[in-house]
Design an enzyme around this catalytic site. Structure first.
Site, PDB file in Angstrom:
ATOM      1  N   THR A 127       0.874  -1.186   0.000  1.00 22.25           N
ATOM      2  CA  THR A 127       0.000   0.000   0.000  1.00 22.25           C
ATOM      3  C   THR A 127       0.907   1.231   0.000  1.00 22.25           C
ATOM      4  O   THR A 127       2.057   1.164   0.427  1.00 22.25           O
ATOM      5  CB  THR A 127      -0.903   0.041   1.238  1.00 22.25           C
ATOM      6  OG1 THR A 127      -0.054   0.082   2.385  1.00 22.25           O
ATOM      7  CG2 THR A 127      -1.787  -1.181   1.321  1.00 22.25           C
ATOM      8  N   GLU A 132      -5.967  -3.628  -0.547  1.00 24.74           N
ATOM      9  CA  GLU A 132      -6.301  -4.772   0.315  1.00 24.74           C
ATOM     10  C   GLU A 132      -7.470  -5.589  -0.235  1.00 24.74           C
ATOM     11  O   GLU A 132      -7.800  -6.629   0.292  1.00 24.74           O
ATOM     12  CB  GLU A 132      -6.660  -4.268   1.719  1.00 24.74           C
ATOM     13  CG  GLU A 132      -5.474  -3.757   2.525  1.00 24.74           C
ATOM     14  CD  GLU A 132      -5.164  -2.287   2.284  1.00 24.74           C
ATOM     15  OE1 GLU A 132      -5.593  -1.747   1.243  1.00 24.74           O
ATOM     16  OE2 GLU A 132      -4.492  -1.687   3.142  1.00 24.74           O
ATOM     17  N   LYS A 189     -14.304  17.983  10.643  1.00 26.54           N
ATOM     18  CA  LYS A 189     -15.251  18.003  11.758  1.00 26.54           C
ATOM     19  C   LYS A 189     -15.423  19.437  12.221  1.00 26.54           C
ATOM     20  O   LYS A 189     -14.553  20.010  12.857  1.00 26.54           O
ATOM     21  CB  LYS A 189     -14.750  17.108  12.887  1.00 26.54           C
ATOM     22  CG  LYS A 189     -14.759  15.660  12.432  1.00 26.54           C
ATOM     23  CD  LYS A 189     -14.183  14.701  13.437  1.00 26.54           C
ATOM     24  CE  LYS A 189     -14.162  13.319  12.825  1.00 26.54           C
ATOM     25  NZ  LYS A 189     -12.871  12.677  12.772  1.00 26.54           N
ATOM     26  N   TRP A 229     -20.041  16.781  10.452  1.00 26.37           N
ATOM     27  CA  TRP A 229     -19.033  16.343   9.506  1.00 26.37           C
ATOM     28  C   TRP A 229     -19.247  16.995   8.147  1.00 26.37           C
ATOM     29  O   TRP A 229     -20.378  17.098   7.671  1.00 26.37           O
ATOM     30  CB  TRP A 229     -19.097  14.823   9.327  1.00 26.37           C
ATOM     31  CG  TRP A 229     -18.544  14.074  10.480  1.00 26.37           C
ATOM     32  CD1 TRP A 229     -18.330  14.558  11.743  1.00 26.37           C
ATOM     33  CD2 TRP A 229     -18.135  12.712  10.501  1.00 26.37           C
ATOM     34  NE1 TRP A 229     -17.817  13.577  12.542  1.00 26.37           N
ATOM     35  CE2 TRP A 229     -17.690  12.432  11.811  1.00 26.37           C
ATOM     36  CE3 TRP A 229     -18.096  11.695   9.549  1.00 26.37           C
ATOM     37  CZ2 TRP A 229     -17.207  11.183  12.189  1.00 26.37           C
ATOM     38  CZ3 TRP A 229     -17.621  10.449   9.925  1.00 26.37           C
ATOM     39  CH2 TRP A 229     -17.171  10.193  11.229  1.00 26.37           C
TER      40      TRP A 229
HETATM   41  P1  ADP Z   1      -3.676   3.611  -0.890  1.00 29.42           P
HETATM   42  O1  ADP Z   1      -4.637   3.319   0.238  1.00 29.42           O
HETATM   43  O2  ADP Z   1      -2.435   2.843  -0.798  1.00 29.42           O
HETATM   44  O3  ADP Z   1      -3.592   5.050  -1.244  1.00 29.42           O
HETATM   45  P2  ADP Z   1      -5.492   2.268  -2.535  1.00 29.42           P
HETATM   46  O4  ADP Z   1      -5.559   2.247  -3.993  1.00 29.42           O
HETATM   47  O5  ADP Z   1      -5.544   0.992  -1.830  1.00 29.42           O
HETATM   48  O6  ADP Z   1      -4.227   3.019  -2.221  1.00 29.42           O
HETATM   49  O7  ADP Z   1      -6.576   3.273  -2.002  1.00 29.42           O
HETATM   50  C1  ADP Z   1      -7.792   2.847  -1.490  1.00 29.42           C
HETATM   51  C2  ADP Z   1      -8.576   4.052  -1.048  1.00 29.42           C
HETATM   52  O8  ADP Z   1      -8.795   4.934  -2.146  1.00 29.42           O
HETATM   53  C3  ADP Z   1      -9.952   3.702  -0.555  1.00 29.42           C
HETATM   54  O9  ADP Z   1      -9.929   3.249   0.777  1.00 29.42           O
HETATM   55  C4  ADP Z   1     -10.669   5.027  -0.724  1.00 29.42           C
HETATM   56  O10 ADP Z   1     -10.392   5.923   0.336  1.00 29.42           O
HETATM   57  C5  ADP Z   1     -10.041   5.603  -1.976  1.00 29.42           C
HETATM   58  N1  ADP Z   1     -10.906   5.342  -3.128  1.00 29.42           N
HETATM   59  C6  ADP Z   1     -10.804   4.368  -4.034  1.00 29.42           C
HETATM   60  N2  ADP Z   1     -11.764   4.476  -4.971  1.00 29.42           N
HETATM   61  C7  ADP Z   1     -12.524   5.543  -4.634  1.00 29.42           C
HETATM   62  C8  ADP Z   1     -13.680   6.185  -5.175  1.00 29.42           C
HETATM   63  N3  ADP Z   1     -14.256   5.769  -6.296  1.00 29.42           N
HETATM   64  N4  ADP Z   1     -14.174   7.254  -4.534  1.00 29.42           N
HETATM   65  C9  ADP Z   1     -13.608   7.723  -3.402  1.00 29.42           C
HETATM   66  N5  ADP Z   1     -12.518   7.177  -2.846  1.00 29.42           N
HETATM   67  C10 ADP Z   1     -11.981   6.100  -3.439  1.00 29.42           C
END
Ligand code: ADP
Length: 543
Positions: free
Chosen positions: A186, A331, A440, A445
């Site tokens: 990640t 994940e 917040k 929120w």
């Molecule tokens: P990292 O967490 O390593 O930056 P990831 O690709 O695993 O990379 O990121 C996952 C996160 O990206 C999700 O938990 C979410 O917060 C965000 N995310 C992914 N797709 C979307 C989406 N369509 N809209 C909003 N947030 C998103």
């Protein structure tokens, strides 16, 4: 009593064998680092993947040993996907946009034995190779005559000579489908990166799911362009799903600018493309400036961060392309939800349909999800109540490689995504925010995503990021950090006025900060940690 069906393990090599046998003449087209276009077929890919497997055997690598890549999307990378995992070793795709210190850390943590890299990353490899003692073979993904003479990397070989002398026959081994197949760290916005370790079984199940009509709807009639990198969560599984259905694959290599991506889409009859919003921003910008249209592209999956409604609209209305908003994470292999409408929604007015399409969508079979409050109790699916989003399923991690970070699961084996979301009665999930980005203000929120979406709908705004800043009365108030489009103008006052009527008054940002460019992270996402750092001395007006 057990069923009496054959117990054949689900293995990644099966995908390639299938593609070779049933779609052997199906095309794979790659823009190479050299700049030219390379063409071959699934049969060629299978033949060379077997050579890769033999090369890996010749290195003396044991079952589950790691082979790393630092590479763009292209045919050689695809051969490594299949040759390494198919032979029982683990493919470790490293994100080359990470800091060299992080790359060295990751390669050591994974104990990579072989590292294959595109020549674009030669300076990076030169900077880190001495710090990667486990790597015993460095392979440059190029022809023998392109191998740099004085690279300073001991024993460096070209990929073509590494696999060239190997036989193209190889019996793919059969083993437990739960064996590790590939790994991805990640981005590690907090703490050290942690690796998701995918299995053959999780990869195949995810590949099946990705092809479903309400997911990517992939078929043998598609020409598929993964702009999303193969170094980021296996390009959302497209290299596997394309083999599963026999789709044509089109790889953009290193050229991700709007012009290059557009030209490839048109030249290769691309029907389906996938990427993060920032890439599509560049593509749309180019098309708008040049007055261009698409020939065959009819749908695109956009995810990784929230897709602004302005982008969904532009694709649909100006270009006739369906935007499928998707959500997932490293994940989760990564697909969790995808936004396609149900039959009953088709008669809704356009505006209501758009409101639905903006959501991150419905869970794919295989992914269970729920939202919970601070007390861990499940919250209602009413489209309004928001809570922490939890998921579980066969392609979601149960723990990280080497047990890093301890047990991530909550009671009942639910994995906490770190996202805050609502779910409506039809099961459409909408991300409100990442839990660490939500603002917040006075106990209420504010979704930073909502504030950003409004800003980017302004014609002069190229990109926007909303963060919370300290306020003595309200704890936090939102401000919006904006990069303007080249040559476009908008003032602070005009932009704040633009928010009026589009969101509740108390959610309108307190200030606008203009910047030259919004900092992006290694996967093309807005880097809010960096923005917060840059603005650490910032004070709200009047305080
Ligand atoms: P990292 O967490 O390593 O930056 P990831 O690709 O695993 O990379 O990121 C996952 C996160 O990206 C999700 O938990 C979410 O917060 C965000 N995310 C992914 N797709 C979307 C989406 N369509 N809209 C909003 N947030 C998103």
């Amino acid at each position: 009593m057990l069923g009496l069906m054959q117990d054949r393990p689900l293995l990644i090599s099966n995908l390639l064998e299938f593609a070779e046998r049933h779609h052997g003449d199906g095309q794979i087209v790659s823009r190479r680092v050299e700049g030219d276009i390379h063409r071959y077929t699934w049969a060629d890919c299978a033949r060379r993947a077997r050579q890769v497997a033999n090369a890996v055997e010749a290195e003396g690598l044991l079952f589950s040993d790691r082979v790393a890549t630092l590479a763009w999307n292209g045919y050689r990378h695809l051969e490594l996907y299949y040759g390494v995992s198919g032979s029982g070793r683990v493919l470790h795709t490293i994100n080359p946009r990470l800091h060299p210190d992080q790359i060295a850390w990751i390669a050591n943590h994974a104990e990579d034995q072989v590292l294959c890299f595109d020549l674009s990353f030669l300076p990076l490899v030169q900077a880190v190779h001495a710090r990667c003692p486990t790597v015993k073979k460095w392979v440059a993904l190029c022809d023998a005559d392109r191998l740099p003479a004085d690279s300073g990397i001991p024993g460096l070989v070209s990929y073509e000579s590494w696999i060239g002398g190997q036989p193209d026959t190889y019996d793919w081994p059969s083993f437990d489908e739960n064996s590790a197949s590939s790994m991805c760290y990640t981005s590690g916005t907090t703490g050290n990166p942690k690796a998701a370790l995918y299995s053959h079984r999780s990869t195949i199940l995810h590949a099946y799911a990705a092809c479903l009509p309400d997911v990517m709807c992939l078929s043998a009639r598609d020409s598929v362009l993964p702009v999303v990198p193969m170094f980021h969560v296996n390009a959302w599984g497209i290299p596997y799903s394309a083999a599963l259905v026999g789709a044509k694959l089109v790889f953009p290599g290193p050229a991700l600018d709007g012009k290059s991506v557009y030209e490839l889409i048109e030249a290769e009859g691309v029907t389906f493309a996938a990427g993060v919003p920032t890439v599509w921003q560049m593509l749309l910008g180019h098309m708008q400036a040049q007055g261009l249209k698409f020939g065959k592209l009819n749908r695109t999956v956009i995810g990784g961060s929230a897709c602004p409604p302005a982008m969904i609209n532009a694709f649909r209305e100006q270009y006739g392309v369906d935007v499928l908003h998707a959500w997932g994470m490293t994940e989760m292999s990564p697909l969790g939800t995808l936004c396609t409408l149900k039959n009953k929604h088709l008669s809704l007015p356009a505006q209501e349909q758009l409101a639905l399409r903006m959501k991150q969508g419905r869970a794919i079979f295989g992914v269970d999800m729920k939202i919970v409050g601070d007390d861990g109790q499940e919250l209602p699916w009413d489209g309004k109540t928001y809570g922490d989003l939890l998921v579980k399923g066969p392609w979601i991690v149960k723990e990280y490689f080497k047990g890093e970070g301890g047990n991530p699961l909550q009671a009942g084996n639910w994995f906490p995504t770190g996202d805050v979301a609502t779910i409506d009665a039809d099961g459409f999930m909408q991300i409100t925010d990442r839990s660490k980005d939500v603002i917040k203000s006075g106990g209420e929120w504010i979704s930073s995503i909502d504030i950003e979406n409004i800003a980017v709908a302004h014609p002069a705004v190229a990109m926007a990021a909303c963060i919370g800043v300290f306020h003595p009365k309200w704890d936090e108030r939102p401000i919006v950090v904006v990069a303007k489009k080249a040559g476009a103008e908008v003032t602070r006052e005009e932009l704040l006025k633009f928010y009026e009527g589009k969101t509740a008054k108390w959610q309108i940002p307190d200030d606008v900060v203009f910047v030259e460019a919004i900092p992006l992270g290694a996967t093309g996402k807005i880097l809010k940690t960096r923005i917060r750092e840059l603005l650490k001395d910032y004070r709200l007006p009047g305080l």
